[in-house]
Design an enzyme around this catalytic site. Structure first.
Site, mmCIF file in Angstrom:
data_model
loop_
_atom_site.group_PDB
_atom_site.id
_atom_site.type_symbol
_atom_site.label_atom_id
_atom_site.label_comp_id
_atom_site.label_asym_id
_atom_site.label_seq_id
_atom_site.Cartn_x
_atom_site.Cartn_y
_atom_site.Cartn_z
ATOM 1 N N GLU A 40 24.480 -39.950 -42.578
ATOM 2 C CA GLU A 40 24.968 -39.454 -41.286
ATOM 3 C C GLU A 40 26.442 -39.057 -41.419
ATOM 4 O O GLU A 40 27.213 -39.717 -42.111
ATOM 5 C CB GLU A 40 24.823 -40.564 -40.243
ATOM 6 C CG GLU A 40 25.382 -40.223 -38.866
ATOM 7 C CD GLU A 40 25.337 -41.403 -37.905
ATOM 8 O OE1 GLU A 40 25.329 -41.172 -36.690
ATOM 9 O OE2 GLU A 40 25.311 -42.565 -38.378
ATOM 10 N N LYS A 106 21.222 -35.879 -32.458
ATOM 11 C CA LYS A 106 20.998 -37.305 -32.242
ATOM 12 C C LYS A 106 20.793 -37.598 -30.756
ATOM 13 O O LYS A 106 21.637 -37.272 -29.919
ATOM 14 C CB LYS A 106 22.201 -38.088 -32.768
ATOM 15 C CG LYS A 106 22.058 -39.592 -32.752
ATOM 16 C CD LYS A 106 23.299 -40.232 -33.381
ATOM 17 C CE LYS A 106 23.205 -41.739 -33.448
ATOM 18 N NZ LYS A 106 24.455 -42.314 -34.036
ATOM 19 N N CYS A 140 20.481 -42.802 -37.460
ATOM 20 C CA CYS A 140 21.126 -44.105 -37.287
ATOM 21 C C CYS A 140 20.612 -44.900 -36.081
ATOM 22 O O CYS A 140 19.545 -45.497 -36.137
ATOM 23 C CB CYS A 140 22.642 -43.916 -37.232
ATOM 24 S SG CYS A 140 23.579 -45.404 -37.673
#
Length: 255
Positions: A40, A106, A140
């Site tokens: 990431e 995300k 994540c």
């Protein structure tokens, strides 16, 4: 499909230095791979100062990814800070060997670090079809939300890129294994190592898990390139044998 996981330290808010360092690692991959996975925010580290590092979809890092994909004849993926229409996104880009790009923004922004106040959340889960595999890429903190990741699309690979810190690394290990088992899919997690500009420590634990929860690559703590081969036919035969996904709950995801 052969996948290379690149576990590396990152230079804080320095895209040029990160591209150069990662390029050296990619050049060291001697065997043919189909997909290269970076962490990431691989160009900057997990920064809440996007103005310092943000690029566009025509910026240097995107052009570099396309050049790498073409040179290695391999797809490459990871997330970086993208500015678009006045907003900042933690955006995963999946670059095909042809240079074509698919993106995922995300969805679950990390409120503990104020990511939700700095970045704009994504609104769409995507499935990428590549080399006969259906890949679901996530980032994540998304790992903590199993409903969003639930395998309602019959994908083959669940992929997480991360900056997941050492104090909570046990959760990373446990949740990756859980996602693999409950979704009966290959699950890949690529995390960084080292210390970032906020003095958070990262111990890596990049790994690859099969559809029954067995390690193909056990959690790694050192910098390196780790390669796994995914066997789709073996996965499909196991799904057919056990049929667990046939009994999954039906639901619609509210965005």
């Amino acid at each position: 499909m052969k996948i290379a996981l690149i576990q590396t330290a990152l230079f804080w808010e320095n895209p040029t230095a990160n591209r150069n360092a990662i390029q050296e690692k990619i050049d060291a991959i001697a065997e043919k791979v189909d997909l290269i996975v970076l962490p990431e925010m691989f160009s900057s580290g997990f920064t809440m100062n996007p103005k310092a590092v943000a690029e566009t979809m025509q910026g240097e890092t995107i052009l570099w990814l396309q050049a790498v994909a073409k040179a290695k004849n391999s797809a490459i993926t990871g997330s970086l800070v993208i500015q678009e229409n006045g907003n900042f996104y933690n955006r995963l880009v999946f670059v095909f060997p042809s240079g074509a790009i698919k993106t995922y923004d995300k969805k679950h922004l990390f409120t503990l670090a104020g990511e939700d106040k700095t970045y704009t959340a994504g609104t769409e889960k995507i499935i990428i079809e590549y080399k006969g595999f259906k890949i679901c890429p996530l980032i994540c903190y998304d790992l903590r939300f199993p409903v969003f990741a639930r395998n309602t699309e019959d994908y083959d690979v669940l992929l997480y890129v991360a900056n997941w810190p050492t104090p909570r690394i046990n959760a990373w290990d446990a949740l990756l294994k859980a996602r693999a088992i409950e979704n009966m899919c290959y699950t890949i997690g690529v995390n960084r190592i080292g210390e970032d500009g906020n003095h958070h420590d990262y111990s890596g634990h990049s790994q690859t898990i099969d559809f029954l929860g067995n390690y193909l690559i056990a959690p790694q703590e050192s910098e390196g390139i780790f390669i796994a081969t995914l066997d789709k036919e073996k996965m499909l035969a196991t799904r057919e044998k056990f049929g667990f996904l046939n009994d999954r709950d039906a639901f619609e995801m509210p965005f």
